[in-house]
Motif scaffolding. Sequence first.
Motif, PDB file in Angstrom:
ATOM      1  N   PHE A  23       0.829  -1.207   0.000  1.00  0.00           N
ATOM      2  CA  PHE A  23       0.000   0.000   0.000  1.00  0.00           C
ATOM      3  C   PHE A  23       0.863   1.255   0.000  1.00  0.00           C
ATOM      4  O   PHE A  23       0.616   2.200  -0.779  1.00  0.00           O
ATOM      5  CB  PHE A  23      -0.915  -0.007   1.226  1.00  0.00           C
ATOM      6  CG  PHE A  23      -1.785   1.204   1.330  1.00  0.00           C
ATOM      7  CD1 PHE A  23      -2.938   1.332   0.553  1.00  0.00           C
ATOM      8  CD2 PHE A  23      -1.462   2.256   2.180  1.00  0.00           C
ATOM      9  CE1 PHE A  23      -3.740   2.459   0.638  1.00  0.00           C
ATOM     10  CE2 PHE A  23      -2.255   3.381   2.265  1.00  0.00           C
ATOM     11  CZ  PHE A  23      -3.402   3.478   1.497  1.00  0.00           C
ATOM     12  N   SER A  24       1.862   1.287   0.877  1.00  0.00           N
ATOM     13  CA  SER A  24       2.717   2.475   0.960  1.00  0.00           C
ATOM     14  C   SER A  24       3.558   2.647  -0.302  1.00  0.00           C
ATOM     15  O   SER A  24       3.825   3.783  -0.736  1.00  0.00           O
ATOM     16  CB  SER A  24       3.623   2.399   2.194  1.00  0.00           C
ATOM     17  OG  SER A  24       4.497   1.277   2.100  1.00  0.00           O
ATOM     18  N   SER A  25       3.998   1.520  -0.903  1.00  0.00           N
ATOM     19  CA  SER A  25       4.797   1.607  -2.142  1.00  0.00           C
ATOM     20  C   SER A  25       3.976   2.219  -3.266  1.00  0.00           C
ATOM     21  O   SER A  25       4.453   3.087  -4.018  1.00  0.00           O
ATOM     22  CB  SER A  25       5.298   0.222  -2.548  1.00  0.00           C
ATOM     23  OG  SER A  25       6.180  -0.303  -1.588  1.00  0.00           O
ATOM     24  N   VAL A  26       2.734   1.759  -3.401  1.00  0.00           N
ATOM     25  CA  VAL A  26       1.837   2.330  -4.429  1.00  0.00           C
ATOM     26  C   VAL A  26       1.583   3.802  -4.149  1.00  0.00           C
ATOM     27  O   VAL A  26       1.630   4.656  -5.072  1.00  0.00           O
ATOM     28  CB  VAL A  26       0.514   1.542  -4.477  1.00  0.00           C
ATOM     29  CG1 VAL A  26      -0.484   2.248  -5.394  1.00  0.00           C
ATOM     30  CG2 VAL A  26       0.767   0.128  -4.960  1.00  0.00           C
ATOM     31  N   LEU A  27       1.313   4.134  -2.879  1.00  0.00           N
ATOM     32  CA  LEU A  27       1.002   5.512  -2.515  1.00  0.00           C
ATOM     33  C   LEU A  27       2.205   6.427  -2.766  1.00  0.00           C
ATOM     34  O   LEU A  27       2.086   7.503  -3.364  1.00  0.00           O
ATOM     35  CB  LEU A  27       0.569   5.574  -1.052  1.00  0.00           C
ATOM     36  CG  LEU A  27       0.029   6.926  -0.567  1.00  0.00           C
ATOM     37  CD1 LEU A  27      -1.260   7.276  -1.333  1.00  0.00           C
ATOM     38  CD2 LEU A  27      -0.238   6.885   0.925  1.00  0.00           C
ATOM     39  N   VAL A  28       3.390   5.994  -2.302  1.00  0.00           N
ATOM     40  CA  VAL A  28       4.600   6.800  -2.486  1.00  0.00           C
ATOM     41  C   VAL A  28       4.966   6.896  -3.972  1.00  0.00           C
ATOM     42  O   VAL A  28       5.384   7.944  -4.477  1.00  0.00           O
ATOM     43  CB  VAL A  28       5.781   6.205  -1.671  1.00  0.00           C
ATOM     44  CG1 VAL A  28       7.085   6.920  -2.027  1.00  0.00           C
ATOM     45  CG2 VAL A  28       5.495   6.331  -0.187  1.00  0.00           C
ATOM     46  N   LEU A  30       2.907   6.769  -6.576  1.00  0.00           N
ATOM     47  CA  LEU A  30       1.992   7.714  -7.210  1.00  0.00           C
ATOM     48  C   LEU A  30       2.360   9.152  -6.858  1.00  0.00           C
ATOM     49  O   LEU A  30       2.291  10.073  -7.718  1.00  0.00           O
ATOM     50  CB  LEU A  30       0.551   7.425  -6.781  1.00  0.00           C
ATOM     51  CG  LEU A  30      -0.076   6.138  -7.331  1.00  0.00           C
ATOM     52  CD1 LEU A  30      -1.436   5.897  -6.693  1.00  0.00           C
ATOM     53  CD2 LEU A  30      -0.191   6.201  -8.861  1.00  0.00           C
ATOM     54  N   PHE A  31       2.743   9.352  -5.602  1.00  0.00           N
ATOM     55  CA  PHE A  31       3.137  10.704  -5.164  1.00  0.00           C
ATOM     56  C   PHE A  31       4.367  11.193  -5.928  1.00  0.00           C
ATOM     57  O   PHE A  31       4.399  12.322  -6.434  1.00  0.00           O
ATOM     58  CB  PHE A  31       3.404  10.682  -3.655  1.00  0.00           C
ATOM     59  CG  PHE A  31       3.836  11.998  -3.111  1.00  0.00           C
ATOM     60  CD1 PHE A  31       2.897  12.975  -2.770  1.00  0.00           C
ATOM     61  CD2 PHE A  31       5.190  12.298  -2.949  1.00  0.00           C
ATOM     62  CE1 PHE A  31       3.305  14.199  -2.274  1.00  0.00           C
ATOM     63  CE2 PHE A  31       5.594  13.520  -2.436  1.00  0.00           C
ATOM     64  CZ  PHE A  31       4.642  14.479  -2.098  1.00  0.00           C
ATOM     65  N   TYR A  34       3.548  11.809  -9.551  1.00  0.00           N
ATOM     66  CA  TYR A  34       2.775  13.042  -9.756  1.00  0.00           C
ATOM     67  C   TYR A  34       3.695  14.258  -9.807  1.00  0.00           C
ATOM     68  O   TYR A  34       3.495  15.177 -10.605  1.00  0.00           O
ATOM     69  CB  TYR A  34       1.738  13.185  -8.632  1.00  0.00           C
ATOM     70  CG  TYR A  34       0.896  14.432  -8.745  1.00  0.00           C
ATOM     71  CD1 TYR A  34      -0.174  14.499  -9.643  1.00  0.00           C
ATOM     72  CD2 TYR A  34       1.187  15.542  -7.965  1.00  0.00           C
ATOM     73  CE1 TYR A  34      -0.933  15.639  -9.747  1.00  0.00           C
ATOM     74  CE2 TYR A  34       0.435  16.695  -8.067  1.00  0.00           C
ATOM     75  CZ  TYR A  34      -0.627  16.731  -8.951  1.00  0.00           C
ATOM     76  OH  TYR A  34      -1.384  17.875  -9.050  1.00  0.00           O
TER      77      TYR A  34
END
Length: 347
Positions: A23-28, A30-31, A34
């Motif tokens: 979850f954190s890998s996907v979130l980071v 994407l961040f 971006y």
Amino acid sequence: MQKKTIKKSYKFAYRTALYVTLFSSVLVGLFLYYFKVINWQFIFYPFLCFPLCFGIVQYRVERFIYKRVKKIYDDLTLLESTSLRQMPITTDMGTLTKEIDKYAKNKKIEIETLKVREEYRKEFIGNVSHELKTPLFTVQSYLLTLIDGGINDEKIRDKYLARASKGVERLTYIIKDLDMITKLEVGDLSLTKENFDIVKLVQNVFDLFEMKAAKKQITLTFDINYSKPIMVHADKERIQQVLTNLIVNSIKYGREKGTTEVSIENLIKNKAIIRVTDNGEGIAKENLQRLFERFYRVDKSGSRKEGGSGLGLSIVKHIIEAHEEKIYIESQLDVGSEFSFTLEKSE
């Protein structure tokens, strides 16, 4: 069980850490994407995040559960075993629940056992009081009558002194039998084992109570003619006491013109079983389990017309168990009873 429990704990931490890492890998990712700052070094992030999350989850969950389970042990004292404290507390709640259920059931059994023992203690004290009170009051009443002037009448004096003597004799029986049971229970009464002929011993007991049986026209007999000795290894004096109590009981509660029969059979290679059978009044099924308790009487009216200390069968059971043997009872109301016990045969 410990290895299995630890594996389940690691499995929980592994999955949790994996979910957090993904979850954190996907979130980071994407961040960074971006803001267009993502690069190849991001590939190291999951490898650093996963072990860190795994260690934190494993440590925190174990400490969290341990503190609360320890509080249950310390505050409620529900479990007396320290087995769970000696191993790391894990997230395997199924195992923990099973342990708690197991010890809770043991506690319930202990409480129920204590209740039964308390009831037995109360009943026993009441029985002792009643058994001692009856002859004591009897002796006291006869002596008071004599003191008040009855001693001057020769007939009354002789009759009341004889009855008082029987009351004292009954008290002596009760005290001696209680003393014997106590010694048997604590192991202070040692057995003197020897080789002897059980057939001859039974015949000796028959001879002792032949006149007592004759008063009720009860026949004392063997089931067959034992022409050869049957040698056993036991305490001869105590086994004679066992036979005496069983045969006297069969006479007391036997039918007029009835029969008391003794049989001796080979049970297994080194064991013999001695059976004492009568065709008396028998015993109801609900009374059989408590028959060997001290002072327990099938006759709830408490009649003392047959005499005795009320401890005979309890003594029989203790003597047989002191020999590390077994005693059995089979009975049918209005048909008769059979008491049987095993003894070691002589080599």
